[in-house]
Structure formats: C-alpha cells, structure tokens
Design a protein around this motif. Structure first.
Motif, PDB file in Angstrom:
ATOM      1  N   PHE A 114       0.814  -1.212   0.000  1.00  0.00           N
ATOM      2  CA  PHE A 114       0.000   0.000   0.000  1.00  0.00           C
ATOM      3  C   PHE A 114       0.847   1.261   0.000  1.00  0.00           C
ATOM      4  N   ILE A 115       2.013   1.227   0.606  1.00  0.00           N
ATOM      5  CA  ILE A 115       2.913   2.381   0.526  1.00  0.00           C
ATOM      6  C   ILE A 115       3.321   2.606  -0.926  1.00  0.00           C
ATOM      7  N   ALA A 116       3.629   1.523  -1.626  1.00  0.00           N
ATOM      8  CA  ALA A 116       3.987   1.642  -3.050  1.00  0.00           C
ATOM      9  C   ALA A 116       2.819   2.232  -3.843  1.00  0.00           C
ATOM     10  N   TYR A 117       1.608   1.753  -3.576  1.00  0.00           N
ATOM     11  CA  TYR A 117       0.421   2.279  -4.270  1.00  0.00           C
ATOM     12  C   TYR A 117       0.211   3.755  -3.929  1.00  0.00           C
ATOM     13  N   GLN A 118       0.373   4.106  -2.652  1.00  0.00           N
ATOM     14  CA  GLN A 118       0.185   5.497  -2.238  1.00  0.00           C
ATOM     15  C   GLN A 118       1.242   6.398  -2.883  1.00  0.00           C
ATOM     16  N   CYS A 119       2.475   5.922  -3.002  1.00  0.00           N
ATOM     17  CA  CYS A 119       3.520   6.705  -3.679  1.00  0.00           C
ATOM     18  C   CYS A 119       3.160   6.902  -5.148  1.00  0.00           C
ATOM     19  N   TYR A 120       2.652   5.865  -5.773  1.00  0.00           N
ATOM     20  CA  TYR A 120       2.198   5.975  -7.164  1.00  0.00           C
ATOM     21  C   TYR A 120       1.075   7.010  -7.269  1.00  0.00           C
ATOM     22  N   ARG A 121       0.113   6.951  -6.357  1.00  0.00           N
ATOM     23  CA  ARG A 121      -0.993   7.915  -6.375  1.00  0.00           C
ATOM     24  C   ARG A 121      -0.499   9.349  -6.203  1.00  0.00           C
ATOM     25  N   TYR A 124       0.404  11.510  -9.331  1.00  0.00           N
ATOM     26  CA  TYR A 124      -0.601  12.198 -10.152  1.00  0.00           C
ATOM     27  C   TYR A 124      -1.702  12.879  -9.340  1.00  0.00           C
ATOM     28  N   ALA A 125      -1.810  12.577  -8.055  1.00  0.00           N
ATOM     29  CA  ALA A 125      -2.818  13.231  -7.216  1.00  0.00           C
ATOM     30  C   ALA A 125      -2.253  13.452  -5.815  1.00  0.00           C
ATOM     31  N   PRO A 126      -1.266  14.340  -5.700  1.00  0.00           N
ATOM     32  CA  PRO A 126      -0.647  14.551  -4.388  1.00  0.00           C
ATOM     33  C   PRO A 126      -1.617  15.206  -3.401  1.00  0.00           C
ATOM     34  N   SER A 127      -1.489  14.803  -2.149  1.00  0.00           N
ATOM     35  CA  SER A 127      -2.293  15.431  -1.099  1.00  0.00           C
ATOM     36  C   SER A 127      -1.559  15.289   0.228  1.00  0.00           C
ATOM     37  N   ILE A 128      -1.799  16.227   1.096  1.00  0.00           N
ATOM     38  CA  ILE A 128      -1.189  16.200   2.422  1.00  0.00           C
ATOM     39  C   ILE A 128      -1.647  14.958   3.181  1.00  0.00           C
ATOM     40  N   GLY A 129      -2.925  14.624   3.080  1.00  0.00           N
ATOM     41  CA  GLY A 129      -3.458  13.453   3.765  1.00  0.00           C
ATOM     42  C   GLY A 129      -2.764  12.172   3.338  1.00  0.00           C
ATOM     43  N   LEU A 130      -2.537  12.043   2.040  1.00  0.00           N
ATOM     44  CA  LEU A 130      -1.876  10.848   1.526  1.00  0.00           C
ATOM     45  C   LEU A 130      -0.416  10.797   1.970  1.00  0.00           C
ATOM     46  N   VAL A 131       0.237  11.939   2.023  1.00  0.00           N
ATOM     47  CA  VAL A 131       1.625  11.988   2.511  1.00  0.00           C
ATOM     48  C   VAL A 131       1.667  11.570   3.983  1.00  0.00           C
ATOM     49  N   LEU A 132       0.762  12.123   4.789  1.00  0.00           N
ATOM     50  CA  LEU A 132       0.736  11.781   6.216  1.00  0.00           C
ATOM     51  C   LEU A 132       0.424  10.300   6.429  1.00  0.00           C
ATOM     52  N   LEU A 133      -0.521   9.763   5.668  1.00  0.00           N
ATOM     53  CA  LEU A 133      -0.855   8.343   5.765  1.00  0.00           C
ATOM     54  C   LEU A 133       0.342   7.482   5.388  1.00  0.00           C
ATOM     55  N   THR A 134       1.063   7.868   4.354  1.00  0.00           N
ATOM     56  CA  THR A 134       2.232   7.114   3.906  1.00  0.00           C
ATOM     57  C   THR A 134       3.339   7.160   4.947  1.00  0.00           C
ATOM     58  N   VAL A 135       3.550   8.315   5.544  1.00  0.00           N
ATOM     59  CA  VAL A 135       4.565   8.436   6.596  1.00  0.00           C
ATOM     60  C   VAL A 135       4.182   7.566   7.794  1.00  0.00           C
ATOM     61  N   PHE A 136       2.912   7.598   8.178  1.00  0.00           N
ATOM     62  CA  PHE A 136       2.459   6.767   9.294  1.00  0.00           C
ATOM     63  C   PHE A 136       2.609   5.279   8.956  1.00  0.00           C
ATOM     64  N   ASP A 137       2.229   4.894   7.741  1.00  0.00           N
ATOM     65  CA  ASP A 137       2.391   3.500   7.326  1.00  0.00           C
ATOM     66  C   ASP A 137       3.852   3.073   7.366  1.00  0.00           C
TER      67      ASP A 137
END
Length: 150
Positions: A114-121, A124-137
């Motif tokens: 899921f980290i790989a998928y979130q990095c892929y996302r 093309y669709a960067p967001s603070i929430g996704l960055v924070l979720l990825t860091v937490f993961d």
C-alpha cells in the motif's frame, strides 16, 4: 514485574490506531455500498454549505465535494477498496496484538504494497493526507519489523 519497553508501548498504540483506521475504512465501505449516491452527495453539500459561505476557498470542503461529485463512477471501486483494505487491516491488527507470528510478515507485505500504491498515487494526485498516511504507514512498518525481530 517488568515495565513494557517504549517500543512495545509504541507498537500497541500504533496497532490500535491502525485498527481504528481499518474499522473506519470498513464502515465507510459498507456505507458506500448501501447508501444511495444522492444521499452521500446531499450530505456532503449540507456539511460544507456553512464552511463555504464563510470561506469560499476552504480546502477540506472543496475536496469533500470533489470526492462526492464523481461517486457514481467510482462507487464500486471505492467500496471494494475500503472494505478489503479495512477488513485486512483489522484482522492483521487483531492477530498482531495477540502476537501471532504469521501476522508480522503479512502486515509488512500488506503495508509495503500500500505504501507503493500510495507513492504511485502521489505522482498524479498529491495530497497532504496521503503523505501523512504514507509516513504513518512507513512508521508502522518499522515498528512491526522491530517487534517481529524481538
């Protein structure tokens, strides 16, 4: 009696947070499946109306409305994604809190995927929430790895 190590306490807190996140995703997936799209869209409009009247550029309100605007086309994918991701997470967290050895590598593989998928996302669709979720993961991957080795 030995006092739990800081890593053990941190592991417990991280697992509870991950489990709650999984539970929220599961509930969201169920709601997405059973509620009509129009009801979800109307709820988003009602929730953002006051905020947008006070600040027409409100980041969260605009993103919530953007998410619900295309729900008719993304509903099935969203429901399956939330349900599968949430249920797997809840099962793995329960197993990890019970110290079941098989769950450590399973959680590591699940989160790395899921980290790989979130990095892929984010490409093309960067967001603070996704960055924070990825860091937490990534933090959870580290703490699970430390506990697995211990």
């Amino acid at each position: 009696m030995d006092e739990p190590r800081l890593v053990d306490r941190t592991f417990g807190v991280a697992m509870v947070l991950k489990g709650l996140h999984g539970l929220i995703e599961t509930i969201g997936g169920i709601l997405l499946m059973v509620l009509p799209v129009s009801a979800i869209d109307n709820a988003a409009v009602r929730l953002t109306r006051v905020e947008l009247s006070e600040d027409s550029h409100d980041f969260f309100a605009h993103n919530l409305l953007r998410l619900t605007a295309d729900l008719q086309h993304t509903r099935t994918f969203g429901a399956i994604y939330l349900l599968s991701h949430g249920l797997v997470k809840v099962v793995l967290v329960i197993a990890l809190l019970r110290r079941q050895r098989w769950a450590y590598p399973a959680m590591l593989a699940f989160l790395v995927a899921f980290i790989a998928y979130q990095c892929y996302r984010m490409t093309y669709a960067p967001s603070i929430g996704l960055v924070l979720l990825t860091v937490f993961d990534a933090f959870v991957v580290w703490i699970v790895w430390v506990e697995y080795r211990a």
